[in-house]
Motif scaffolding. Structure first.
Motif, PDB file in Angstrom:
ATOM      1  N   UNK A  57       0.835  -1.205   0.002  1.00 29.28           N
ATOM      2  CA  UNK A  57      -0.144  -0.060  -0.039  1.00 29.28           C
ATOM      3  C   UNK A  57       0.897   1.133  -0.081  1.00 29.28           C
ATOM      4  N   UNK A  58       0.613   2.222  -0.785  1.00 29.27           N
ATOM      5  CA  UNK A  58       1.159   3.634  -0.719  1.00 29.27           C
ATOM      6  C   UNK A  58       0.499   4.342   0.562  1.00 29.27           C
ATOM      7  N   UNK A  59       1.238   4.455   1.556  1.00 29.98           N
ATOM      8  CA  UNK A  59       0.667   5.138   2.586  1.00 29.98           C
ATOM      9  C   UNK A  59       0.852   6.672   2.318  1.00 29.98           C
ATOM     10  N   UNK A  60       0.104   7.703   3.194  1.00 28.68           N
ATOM     11  CA  UNK A  60       0.177   9.084   2.976  1.00 28.68           C
ATOM     12  C   UNK A  60       1.693   9.417   2.970  1.00 28.68           C
ATOM     13  N   UNK A  61       2.591   8.912   3.796  1.00 25.63           N
ATOM     14  CA  UNK A  61       3.982   9.242   3.992  1.00 25.63           C
ATOM     15  C   UNK A  61       4.817   8.944   2.703  1.00 25.63           C
ATOM     16  N   UNK A  62       4.256   7.748   2.140  1.00 23.50           N
ATOM     17  CA  UNK A  62       5.023   7.167   1.057  1.00 23.50           C
ATOM     18  C   UNK A  62       4.539   8.229  -0.282  1.00 23.50           C
TER      19      UNK A  62
END
Length: 262
Positions: free
Chosen positions: A1-6
Motif C-alpha cells: 500500500x502507498x501510505x500517506x507518507x510514501x
C-alpha cells in the motif's frame, strides 16, 4: 500500500496514478491493478446518481460509497472527498463529518478550496490526526459560483490565488494537492514551488501525478470528451454490444443451453 507518507515522498521520484472508485466491484479491480490510490470522489453524485453537479453528495452518501470501496480494497490508499459544506459548520460538525468518512474506510480526505476558512479547517483536521489533500483550480462544489465547469487561473488574479493558496495548503500540512482545469504553466509553477505532490486533472503534463474518473477513462459516457480526457477503452460500445448479444441469445433460445442448465 502507498501510505500517506510514501505518497509525499513520491514527489520527483515517480509519477502517482489515481482513479476514482465508487463501489465494491471496481474496488476489487483497482486493488489488483498498478494504480497507486483510489479517490472516492463526490463526482459520484453525477456519475452514479445522475445529478447535474457534485453538490448533491452529502456526508452519508459519501460514507456509504466509501465503505463499499473499503470492502474491495486492501492494499491501496483510499482518499474520500469531504462533500459540499461538510467542513463549514463549526469544528464539532467538521470532526463528526470527517470521522464518518474515516470510520467508513477512508485513510485520508480531500477538501476543495483555498480560502482562509477552508485552510483553518484543514489545519484543524490534520492537527487532529486526519491526513488531508487539498484541491485548487476548478473546484466543482463551487460550480454555481464559477458559472460552470470552466478553466480556472487564466486571469492573473486567479492564477496568483491558486499559487498562493498552494503554499498555504502545504504550510497547513496537506500531503498533496489536486489541481483541476488549470493552465499547464500555472500548474507547473505550483508543482515547482511546493514540496508535496501535485495531482492533475486537466492541468497538463508537469504534475507529480494524475487522476481521472474511472468511468470517463473507460469510455462509459459516450457524450463526455473534454480535451484533457484520454479514453483507454470504448466501454459504452462494449457494454452495449454485450447486453444486446445477451438479449438476442435469450430471444432466439440460445441462452441458456444444456451446458448452462442444471
Amino acid at each position: 500500500m502507498k501510505t500517506v507518507s510514501e505518497f509525499r515522498k513520491s514527489k520527483s521520484k515517480e509519477k502517482i496514478s489515481i482513479v476514482t472508485c465508487y463501489d465494491y466491484w471496481s474496488a476489487r479491480i483497482i486493488d489488483e491493478s498498478d494504480i497507486d490510490a483510489a479517490l472516492v470522489g463526490d463526482s459520484l453524485a453525477m456519475v452514479i446518481h445522475g445529478y447535474e453537479t457534485t453538490v448533491n453528495a452529502d456526508i452519508d452518501l459519501m460514507a456509504l460509497h466509501t465503505s463499499a470501496v473499503k470492502r474491495g480494497i486492501t492494499n491501496k490508499l483510499i482518499i474520500a472527498d469531504m462533500p459540499f459544506l461538510a467542513h463549514r459548520r463549526g469544528k464539532d460538525k467538521l470532526i463528526e463529518n470527517a470521522g464518518k468518512l474515516i470510520k467508513a474506510g477512508a485513510q485520508a480526505l480531500k477538501i476543495e478550496g483555498g480560502d482562509q476558512d477552508t485552510i483553518d479547517s484543514i489545519r484543524y483536521l490534520i492537527d487532529s490526526g486526519i491526513p488531508v489533500m487539498g484541491h485548487l483550480g476548478l473546484t466543482p462544489q463551487s460550480v454555481h459560483k464559477f458559472g460552470g465547469f470552466k478553466l480556472r487561473g487564466k486571469e492573473k488574479e486567479e492564477a496568483d490565488f491558486i499559487i498562493e493558496s498552494a503554499g498555504k495548503l502545504e504550510a497547513a500540512g496537506c500531503f498533496g494537492i489536486v489541481l483541476e482545469m488549470v493552465p499547464s504553466q500555472i500548474a507547473k509553477e505550483v508543482t515547482e514551488q511546493i514540496s508535496i505532490p501535485t495531482i492533475g486533472i486537466g492541468a497538463g503534463m508537469y504534475m507529480d501525478g494524475q487522476v481521472l474518473v474511472l468511468h470517463d477513462m473507460l469510455g462509459f459516457n459516450k457524450d463526455f470528451s473534454p480535451k484533457f480526457l484520454r479514453k483507454y477503452m470504448d466501454g459504452y460500445s462494449s457494454i452495449m454490444d454485450a447486453v444486446n448479444a445477451y438479449s438476442r441469445d435469450v430471444k432466439n433460445g440460445n441462452f441458456p443451453n444444456k451446458n448452462e442448465s442444471y
